[in-house]
Scaffold this active site. Structure first.
Site, PDB file in Angstrom:
ATOM      1  N   GLU A 170       0.810  -1.222   0.000  1.00  0.00           N
ATOM      2  CA  GLU A 170       0.000   0.000   0.000  1.00  0.00           C
ATOM      3  C   GLU A 170       0.843   1.272   0.000  1.00  0.00           C
ATOM      4  O   GLU A 170       0.797   2.077   0.933  1.00  0.00           O
ATOM      5  CB  GLU A 170      -0.969   0.007   1.179  1.00  0.00           C
ATOM      6  CG  GLU A 170      -2.017  -1.075   1.078  1.00  0.00           C
ATOM      7  CD  GLU A 170      -3.111  -0.969   2.129  1.00  0.00           C
ATOM      8  OE1 GLU A 170      -3.015  -0.100   3.011  1.00  0.00           O
ATOM      9  OE2 GLU A 170      -4.069  -1.757   2.047  1.00  0.00           O
ATOM     10  N   GLU A 390      -5.064  -8.633   0.675  1.00  0.00           N
ATOM     11  CA  GLU A 390      -5.754  -8.313   1.926  1.00  0.00           C
ATOM     12  C   GLU A 390      -7.226  -8.053   1.653  1.00  0.00           C
ATOM     13  O   GLU A 390      -7.571  -7.425   0.647  1.00  0.00           O
ATOM     14  CB  GLU A 390      -5.194  -7.033   2.581  1.00  0.00           C
ATOM     15  CG  GLU A 390      -3.877  -7.197   3.276  1.00  0.00           C
ATOM     16  CD  GLU A 390      -3.396  -5.912   3.945  1.00  0.00           C
ATOM     17  OE1 GLU A 390      -4.229  -5.120   4.426  1.00  0.00           O
ATOM     18  OE2 GLU A 390      -2.171  -5.704   3.974  1.00  0.00           O
TER      19      GLU A 390
HETATM   20  C1  BGP Z   1      -4.114  -2.134   5.494  1.00  0.00           C
HETATM   21  C2  BGP Z   1      -2.730  -2.490   5.969  1.00  0.00           C
HETATM   22  C3  BGP Z   1      -2.705  -3.538   7.029  1.00  0.00           C
HETATM   23  C4  BGP Z   1      -3.828  -3.445   8.027  1.00  0.00           C
HETATM   24  C5  BGP Z   1      -5.176  -3.184   7.367  1.00  0.00           C
HETATM   25  C6  BGP Z   1      -6.284  -2.896   8.348  1.00  0.00           C
HETATM   26  O1  BGP Z   1      -4.126  -0.830   5.018  1.00  0.00           O
HETATM   27  O2  BGP Z   1      -1.957  -2.947   4.889  1.00  0.00           O
HETATM   28  O3  BGP Z   1      -1.444  -3.522   7.613  1.00  0.00           O
HETATM   29  O4  BGP Z   1      -3.532  -2.616   9.054  1.00  0.00           O
HETATM   30  O5  BGP Z   1      -5.097  -2.111   6.475  1.00  0.00           O
HETATM   31  O6  BGP Z   1      -6.204  -1.580   8.765  1.00  0.00           O
HETATM   32  P1  BGP Z   1      -6.567  -1.108  10.212  1.00  0.00           P
HETATM   33  O7  BGP Z   1      -5.674  -1.839  11.126  1.00  0.00           O
HETATM   34  O8  BGP Z   1      -6.332   0.356  10.208  1.00  0.00           O
HETATM   35  O9  BGP Z   1      -7.992  -1.442  10.410  1.00  0.00           O
END
Ligand code: BGP
Length: 498
Positions: A170, A390
């Site tokens: 990201e 993800e």
């Molecule tokens: C994405 C990241 C992850 C994870 C996920 C959930 O942007 O790549 O590392 O954190 O989001 O985000 P959050 O923890 O803010 O809910």
């Protein structure tokens, strides 16, 4: 588009789950690991939710065997994790820490011994602190050279054992959070600098992909992009144009560089006009356009997209549908050019709520059909296989005598995977799907109470948990889904789960 029957997922489809080093490993200063920018940032009061940090995280560094055993029990086919750069090169460059490399060697050995395909991310936001302090991190091209060195070490050590690699996680998120919104390290608010450092990351990505193709001929590599599709608020052609602008600004700005080797014309010109476009030298152009710098697949992280309407300068329309005359008072028109440069999207589009979508407890829109749209859009435009790196639901889970009834998570995953299956039936080549996340873990800004895992970890925001692991209901559901290779039966919600 309606189908009487959906295509089956390919036999070797990679049903997986994902994580990132800082969010799970802990052992922040053990066995020679150097500090990362997050080790420092999270300890400054006020920077993270209730002061949570990854010093211990969920202690995966010491419990990786237990975690892999759970993956094996679930039948997981792939596991995406990230390598902590400063565990391998404590100063970011120069000295190699063999003990750090050993951790990943052991993890990969354990995964493979249990029939799980490792997917390694090279950079999931935890830049070695030494590079931030010495060079200003990604603000300097010296960090590109350091990244190349790190990649070389890691490809040499693990290239033979890992087939799938992700370069940057990201890029669109960590650059904006770090340099525009100021809620990730290094906590700056400077849009011009953001586009400059982002350009350096683009170059680092190209360097890593090219190097990989030389060093690991049988492997596959690509970036993981945080994709957010864009809807126009209405079919008013000006709203449609605004959504095109937003897509160019939010998505193509990165994806075009990865896949085509150059920035998209519209956004580049817009930034040039404001004096904030990155400087692209002739050598940069060659590097970005080189054939061996093209990714082999695209990693897509999908949580939510957005909805936009035309900007209010040309045709002021409020969310409530009322027209108001902003022409005399519009803050953008009144701003000096320097301030406009801090808000480059204002004349391009205006974000609004989507009345059709429900949201999570954290206000993120839930949009399974948007996931299918995203897969279609990305595949049509870039013609590369996609790995969903993800997708998942963050929620407050209730722990009841060792049981966690997370039916809301099952429902979220079911709907998204069903739409992914439709996208596959539409013709999109999807290599695998990594749910975020396997175990509960540290959310960068939301502590330990925003849970995503199939496995509950007894860790709290005050960081006093036992770190014991418990299978959630979603664990058993995903196990069944994998066993049935995403059958229609389970995706239509007809299967009973424990
Ligand atoms: C994405 C990241 C992850 C994870 C996920 C959930 O942007 O790549 O590392 O954190 O989001 O985000 P959050 O923890 O803010 O809910």
């Amino acid at each position: 588009m309606y189908y009487e029957k959906l295509d089956d997922f390919p036999k070797n489809f990679l049903w997986g789950a994902a994580s990132a080093a800082y969010q799970i490993e802990g052992a922040f200063d053990e066995d020679g690991k150097g500090p990362s920018v997050w080790d420092q940032y999270a300890k400054v009061p006020g920077n993270t939710f209730k002061g949570t940090n990854g010093d211990v995280a969920i202690d995966h560094y010491h419990r990786y065997k237990e975690d892999v055993a759970l993956m094996k029990e679930m039948g997981l086919k792939a596991y995406r994790f990230s390598i902590s750069w400063s565990r391998v090169l404590p100063e970011g460059e120069g000295r190699v820490n063999e003990a750090g490399l050993d951790f990943y060697r052991n993890l990969v050995r354990e995964l493979k011994a249990n029939g799980i395909e490792p997917v390694a991310t090279l950079y999931h936001w935890d830049l070695p602190l030494a590079l931030q302090e010495k060079y200003g991190g990604w603000e300097s091209r010296k960090t590109i050279a350091a990244f190349r060195e790190y990649c070389q070490v890691v490809f040499e050590a693990l290239g033979e054992d890992i087939r799938y690699w992700v370069t940057f996680n990201e890029q669109n998120v960590f650059t904006a959070m770090g340099y525009r919104w100021g809620n990730h390290p290094p906590k700056k608010h400077d849009v011009k600098l953001m586009f400059e450092m982002n350009h350096n990351v683009n170059l680092a990505n190209a360097v890593a992909v090219s190097l990989f193709h030389k060093m690991v001929p049988g492997g596959k590599i690509g970036p993981s992009f945080g994709y957010g599709g864009v809807y126009p608020k209405t079919c008013d052609p000006d709203d449609v144009l605004a959504s095109l602008n937003a897509d160019d600004f939010n998505n193509s700005w990165w994806l075009d560089v990865y896949c085509r080797g150059h920035y998209p014309a519209f956004t580049f010109k817009a930034l040039e006009r404001l004096g904030i476009a990155p400087e692209v030298t002739e050598d940069d152009r060659k590097l970005l356009e080189a054939a061996d710098a093209r990714p082999d697949f695209l990693g897509i992280n999908f949580y939510h997209g957005g909805t936009v309407q035309q900007n209010r300068i040309e045709k002021p329309v409020d969310d409530d549908g009322e027209e108001r005359d902003y022409s005399a008072t519009d803050p953008y028109l009144m701003q000096p050019k320097g301030d406009q440069a801090q808000n480059p999207e204002v004349p391009m589009f205006n974000s609004v709520k989507n009345p059709y979508l429900k949201t999570t407890q954290w206000g993120w829109e839930i949009d399974p059909v948007g996931f299918r749209v995203a897969l279609r859009e990305v595949y049509e435009k870039y013609e590369l296989p996609i790995m969903v790196t993800e997708n998942g639901l963050g929620a407050h889970d209730k722990f009841e005598d060792g049981r966690i009834h997370d039916d809301y998570r099952i429902e979220y995953l079911r709907q998204h995977i069903l739409e992914m299956k439709k996208a596959v039936t539409d013709g999109v080549e999807v290599l695998g799907y990594c749910a975020w996340s396997f175990t509960d873990l540290l959310s960068w800004l939301n502590g330990y109470s925003k849970r995503y895992g199939f496995v509950y970890v007894d860790q709290n925001d005050d960081q006093t948990g036992t770190l014991d692991r418990y299978r959630k209901d979603s664990f058993y559901w995903y196990e069944k889904l994998i066993e049935q290779n995403g059958s229609d039966e389970i995706l239509n919600g007809k299967e009973q789960t424990k």
